[in-house]
Design a protein around this motif. Structure first.
Motif, short mmCIF file in Angstrom:
data_model
loop_
_atom_site.label_atom_id
_atom_site.label_comp_id
_atom_site.label_asym_id
_atom_site.label_seq_id
_atom_site.Cartn_x
_atom_site.Cartn_y
_atom_site.Cartn_z
N GLY A 28 0.80 -1.23 0.00
CA GLY A 28 0.00 0.00 0.00
C GLY A 28 0.82 1.27 0.00
N ILE A 29 2.12 1.18 0.33
CA ILE A 29 2.99 2.35 0.34
C ILE A 29 3.03 2.99 -1.05
CG2 ILE A 29 5.39 3.14 0.59
CD1 ILE A 29 5.69 1.05 2.82
N ASP A 30 3.13 2.16 -2.09
CA ASP A 30 3.17 2.68 -3.46
C ASP A 30 1.92 3.49 -3.76
OD1 ASP A 30 5.29 0.96 -3.38
OD2 ASP A 30 4.39 -0.56 -4.67
N ILE A 35 -1.06 8.83 -4.20
CA ILE A 35 -2.20 9.65 -3.74
C ILE A 35 -1.71 10.93 -3.08
CG2 ILE A 35 -4.13 9.73 -2.11
CD1 ILE A 35 -4.60 6.77 -2.67
N SER A 36 -0.65 10.84 -2.28
CA SER A 36 -0.13 12.01 -1.57
C SER A 36 0.41 13.05 -2.55
CB SER A 36 0.97 11.59 -0.59
OG SER A 36 0.47 10.71 0.39
N ARG A 51 -7.76 12.76 -0.77
CA ARG A 51 -7.09 11.62 -0.13
C ARG A 51 -8.11 10.63 0.41
NH1 ARG A 51 -3.38 15.73 1.60
NH2 ARG A 51 -4.50 16.01 3.57
N ARG A 52 -9.16 11.15 1.06
CA ARG A 52 -10.18 10.24 1.60
C ARG A 52 -10.89 9.47 0.49
NH1 ARG A 52 -11.31 14.71 5.05
NH2 ARG A 52 -13.05 15.32 3.69
N ILE A 53 -11.22 10.16 -0.59
CA ILE A 53 -11.87 9.47 -1.71
C ILE A 53 -10.93 8.44 -2.32
CG2 ILE A 53 -12.75 9.79 -4.06
CD1 ILE A 53 -13.86 12.49 -3.17
N GLY A 54 -9.66 8.82 -2.52
CA GLY A 54 -8.70 7.89 -3.13
C GLY A 54 -8.49 6.64 -2.30
N ALA A 177 -2.02 7.36 7.78
CA ALA A 177 -0.72 7.90 7.37
C ALA A 177 -0.83 8.93 6.26
CB ALA A 177 0.20 6.76 6.93
N ALA A 178 -1.98 9.02 5.60
CA ALA A 178 -2.10 9.85 4.40
C ALA A 178 -1.81 11.32 4.66
CB ALA A 178 -3.51 9.68 3.80
#
Length: 251
Positions: A28-30, A35-36, A51-54, A177-178
């Motif tokens: 999920g880091i990728d 997204i960030s 970010r929340r939607i993504g 973490a987003a």
């Protein structure tokens, strides 16, 4: 229900869950880096929502793919052969996603090195179009990373309950973490370039895997961790120098 019962009674199920959670978080880091970076291109008032939607779409796609597990397994079956390699739908999706990541990272690196007034992907005068473009690109990469994530999970266990718990846990970590990651990237311009280099490396790896060249993920993430550690030392050194120069009294 049998899968959840196994979690309550079988130590081996807990071991499989712990291993899969770690794997899903790492994979999920990728997704989170992309997204960030993309959300930071938007006006500040739209970043958290993007970010929340993504991340919500990432969770939804993963759970939807888990519900279609038989179809996911079929994605690994060769569809045609070329260059001595049988290409499956998974291979083609990885290649397409890798090409998109390389293109996107290259474009953003060029924009950071030589910014032009009309070269920005998002026009701040047309926020709606910029937001829609960002969500569209996030959906595209969510799909690529979700398929890779679920196929990895299928290869590690056949317990659907363990997969669901691992996916929900990993996406919850992404959600927590987003914002800190996006803020850190936004406050440190050199980290943006490093993150874009990571995306280019990830894209190249996806293309290689699509063509049948297996690249051990451990090497990729070890290189990323080493680069991040070096950059952290650079940031620490710059802050020490900046604080030292402000505390010195003029001669």
């Amino acid at each position: 229900m049998e899968g959840f019962a196994a979690l309550a009674t079988e130590p081996a199920a807990w071991a499989a869950l712990a291993t899969l959670v770690v794997m899903e978080v790492v994979l999920g880091i990728d997704n989170l880096i992309f997204i960030s970076i993309l959300s930071n291109k938007l006006p500040e008032e739209h970043r958290a929502r993007a970010r929340r939607i993504g991340i919500g779409l990432a969770l939804g796609l993963r759970l939807l793919l888990l519900a279609s597990i038989a179809w996911i397994i079929q994605l690994t079956q060769p569809v045609f052969e070329a260059f001595g390699h049988g290409f499956s739908w998974r291979d083609m999706i990885l290649i397409a996603g890798g090409l998109f990541l390389v293109w996107k990272a290259t474009k953003e690196i060029h924009h950071n090195i030589d910014p032009a007034p009309n070269d920005d992907l998002f026009d701040t005068k047309s926020v709606g179009m910029g937001f829609a473009a960002a969500i569209g690109q996030i959906i595209l990469l969510d799909l690529v990373f979700s398929i890779d994530s679920i196929i990895t999970a299928v290869g590690m266990t056949d317990n659907i309950a363990i997969m669901v718990v691992a996916v929900v846990t990993a996406v919850s970590v992404m959600l927590l973490a987003a914002t800190p990651l996006s803020n850190f990237i936004g406050q440190n311009p050199t980290v943006v370039m490093l993150a874009l280099a990571f995306l280019m490396l990830i894209g190249t790896t996806l293309i290689a895997e699509g063509f049948g060249a297996h690249v051990p993920k451990g090497y990729i993430y070890a290189a990323m961790a080493f680069s991040a550690a070096v950059e952290a030392l650079n940031i620490f050194a710059r802050r020490r120098q900046a604080s030292g120069s402000t505390t010195r009294e003029p001669a």
